[in-house]
Design a protein around this motif. Structure first.
Motif, PDB file in Angstrom:
ATOM      1  N   ARG A  61       0.910  -1.291  -0.063  1.00  0.00           N
ATOM      2  CA  ARG A  61       0.071   0.278  -0.012  1.00  0.00           C
ATOM      3  C   ARG A  61       0.791   1.326   0.044  1.00  0.00           C
ATOM      4  N   VAL A  62       1.820   1.263   1.034  1.00  0.00           N
ATOM      5  CA  VAL A  62       2.902   2.338   0.694  1.00  0.00           C
ATOM      6  C   VAL A  62       3.575   2.566  -0.705  1.00  0.00           C
ATOM      7  N   ARG A  65       1.139   4.015  -2.914  1.00  0.00           N
ATOM      8  CA  ARG A  65       0.838   5.636  -2.680  1.00  0.00           C
ATOM      9  C   ARG A  65       2.124   6.514  -3.288  1.00  0.00           C
ATOM     10  N   PRO A  68       1.287   4.782  -7.904  1.00  0.00           N
ATOM     11  CA  PRO A  68      -0.036   4.531  -8.447  1.00  0.00           C
ATOM     12  C   PRO A  68       0.037   3.490  -9.439  1.00  0.00           C
TER      13      PRO A  68
END
Length: 79
Positions: A61-62, A65, A68
């Motif tokens: 997920r990081v 971010r 993307p």
């Protein structure tokens, strides 16, 4: 980032000779220096996926971010 760290990261990415523990330690150091480095988070997610799934998911997920559009991170998060 030092040349030694760059060379070691290249070794991880290219399937070099580092052990999984060495690769994890190196990635932890890279993330200490550059906490938002998406590629390092994606690689750490791969390393953690077999031993700590919640932590692996967070690394993916990081990574997303920061990048993307990363198809690899999207794929790994979905697997």
């Amino acid at each position: 980032m030092s040349d030694a760290v760059r060379a070691a990261l290249a070794s991880i990415v290219e399937g070099g000779t580092l052990t999984l523990d060495e690769a994890a330690a190196l990635l932890e150091e890279v993330l200490r220096i550059r906490p938002g480095f998406a590629r390092a988070h994606a690689l750490m997610g791969i390393l953690k996926s077999d031993v700590d799934l919640p932590q692996a998911i967070e690394h993916f997920r990081v990574a997303l971010r920061g990048e993307p559009e990363s198809a690899d991170a999207h794929f790994n998060l979905g697997v």
